[in-house]
Design a protein around this motif. Structure first.
Motif, PDB file in Angstrom:
ATOM      1  N   GLU A 183       0.824  -1.214   0.000  1.00  0.00           N
ATOM      2  CA  GLU A 183       0.000   0.000   0.000  1.00  0.00           C
ATOM      3  C   GLU A 183       0.854   1.257   0.000  1.00  0.00           C
ATOM      4  N   VAL A 184       1.945   1.246   0.767  1.00  0.00           N
ATOM      5  CA  VAL A 184       2.833   2.408   0.823  1.00  0.00           C
ATOM      6  C   VAL A 184       3.446   2.683  -0.542  1.00  0.00           C
ATOM      7  N   PHE A 185       3.907   1.637  -1.225  1.00  0.00           N
ATOM      8  CA  PHE A 185       4.502   1.805  -2.547  1.00  0.00           C
ATOM      9  C   PHE A 185       3.486   2.380  -3.526  1.00  0.00           C
ATOM     10  N   ASP A 186       2.293   1.808  -3.538  1.00  0.00           N
ATOM     11  CA  ASP A 186       1.268   2.250  -4.492  1.00  0.00           C
ATOM     12  C   ASP A 186       0.853   3.692  -4.238  1.00  0.00           C
ATOM     13  N   ARG A 187       0.731   4.047  -2.973  1.00  0.00           N
ATOM     14  CA  ARG A 187       0.319   5.407  -2.630  1.00  0.00           C
ATOM     15  C   ARG A 187       1.439   6.420  -2.902  1.00  0.00           C
ATOM     16  N   LYS A 188       2.652   6.069  -2.521  1.00  0.00           N
ATOM     17  CA  LYS A 188       3.778   6.996  -2.658  1.00  0.00           C
ATOM     18  C   LYS A 188       4.099   7.299  -4.120  1.00  0.00           C
TER      19      LYS A 188
END
Length: 344
Positions: free
Chosen positions: A254-259
């Motif tokens: 989720e962090v990768f996709d959001r960032k």
């Protein structure tokens, strides 16, 4: 994204020092000038020396037994598609690593002096690497192995001919070797792929060394805990324990996709991996139900990762999921999922 967390061992024994592992991670710096070298980094600093990493990890082991890991290695392996999306920005992967380690801290079901664990409690050092070498387990090496074995045999015969212990033509043997090299199914820049060869393309990945103890050197934090979240009594006090792997893995994605505003395909997702492992027939059904553009990407990603069977003929019922077809399909899908997902 493929992430692993492993306690560092040499055979069946845990390493008592981080020295050898740190030296291994320094291999890409050999022969480079000081400005060209890739330094270690932590939550606060981008220029940490190898010696500082060794000292900090090795001195943070109070009360740990020889049979307990002193530190863990987290390897962060973005897929080729993810790397292409973020482009050639070293700072991007470093920023992602720092965010990931914040969620690593949150995944612990522990408290320190009545408060939740934060990134400031975690002692870790990370290193960006740019190269990978082919391993013996890689598909290209495995499928080239019969050719390599024949070449080794021919080279041995050439030695015997030179010694006069065998009759034959060295030139003929050399020509046979060249033909085998050219016929091998996997080549890179005109050369047969072998174990140890540097892989071409964007191979950026991150290694993280994280101490088993918190920064104060008082509390043990094990991501290898078999508990997700539980409590126990220690010295008459109720103590929380556990590490929520699912929470950590989901957050990593989720962090990768959001960032990076990354649109993740189904076959790249942690959800898909779990579905495949528990209910493979649901995984295949979901693949076929994807919208046409997403399905096209999914099939292409699986093809790139070695799935050879025509996925338009995937069996969909439990009775059809048996026999040779299912065995081949599961083998291919398993490798594909592992090359683009997360596991501990």
């Amino acid at each position: 994204m493929y992430i692993t967390i492993t306690p560092q061992k040499l055979g069946s024994h845990y390493l008592q020092s981080a020295g050898d592992f740190v030296d291994y991670l320094e291999k890409e710096n050999q022969g480079k000038t000081q400005n060209e070298m890739e330094a270690f980094f932590d939550p606060y600093d981008d220029k940490i020396s190898a010696e500082e990493v060794k000292t900090s990890i090795d001195e943070n082991t109070t009360k740990l037994k020889k049979k307990e890991p002193k530190f863990y290695s987290i390897t962060i392996n973005p897929s080729a598609r993810e790397l292409a999306h973020i482009a050639d920005k070293p700072s991007a992967l470093k920023a992602y690593t720092r965010s990931l380690m914040e969620n690593y801290a949150k995944a612990f079901h522990r408290e320190i002096e009545g408060r939740k664990i934060t990134k400031d409690d975690i002692l870790y050092f990370a290193k960006l690497e740019h190269q990978r070498r082919y391993k013996g387990t890689d598909r290209a090496v495995r499928e080239n192995r019969p050719y390599i074995q024949k070449i080794v045999r021919l080279q041995h015969e050439m030695v015997l001919i030179k010694k006069g212990e065998m009759e034959g033509s060295i030139q003929t043997k050399q020509q046979s070797i060249r033909e085998l090299q050219q016929k091998s199914p996997h080549q890179q820049q005109g050369k047969m792929i072998e174990e140890g060869m540097i892989k071409e393309g964007d191979q950026r990945h991150i290694h993280v060394l994280v101490s088993r103890k918190d920064r104060s050197n008082r509390y043990s934090l094990s991501p290898g805990s078999r508990y997700k979240a539980s409590t126990t009594m220690l010295h008459g006090k109720e103590v929380k324990r556990g590490f929520d792997r699912d929470q950590f893995f989901k957050a990593a994605e989720e962090v990768f996709d959001r960032k990076f505003q990354y649109r993740r395909n189904y076959v790249e997702s942690y959800q898909a991996r779990n579905t495949f492992l528990k209910h493979p027939e649901r995984y295949f059904k979901q693949l076929l139900r994807l919208p046409a553009p997403e399905k096209k990407i999914a099939f292409q990603l699986l093809k790139e990762r070695g799935v050879k069977l025509p996925l338009t003929t995937i069996p969909l019922t439990s009775s059809q999921l048996a026999g040779k077809i299912m065995t081949k399909l599961k083998k291919g899908i398993t490798k594909a999922i592992h090359s683009g997902s997360i596991e501990l």
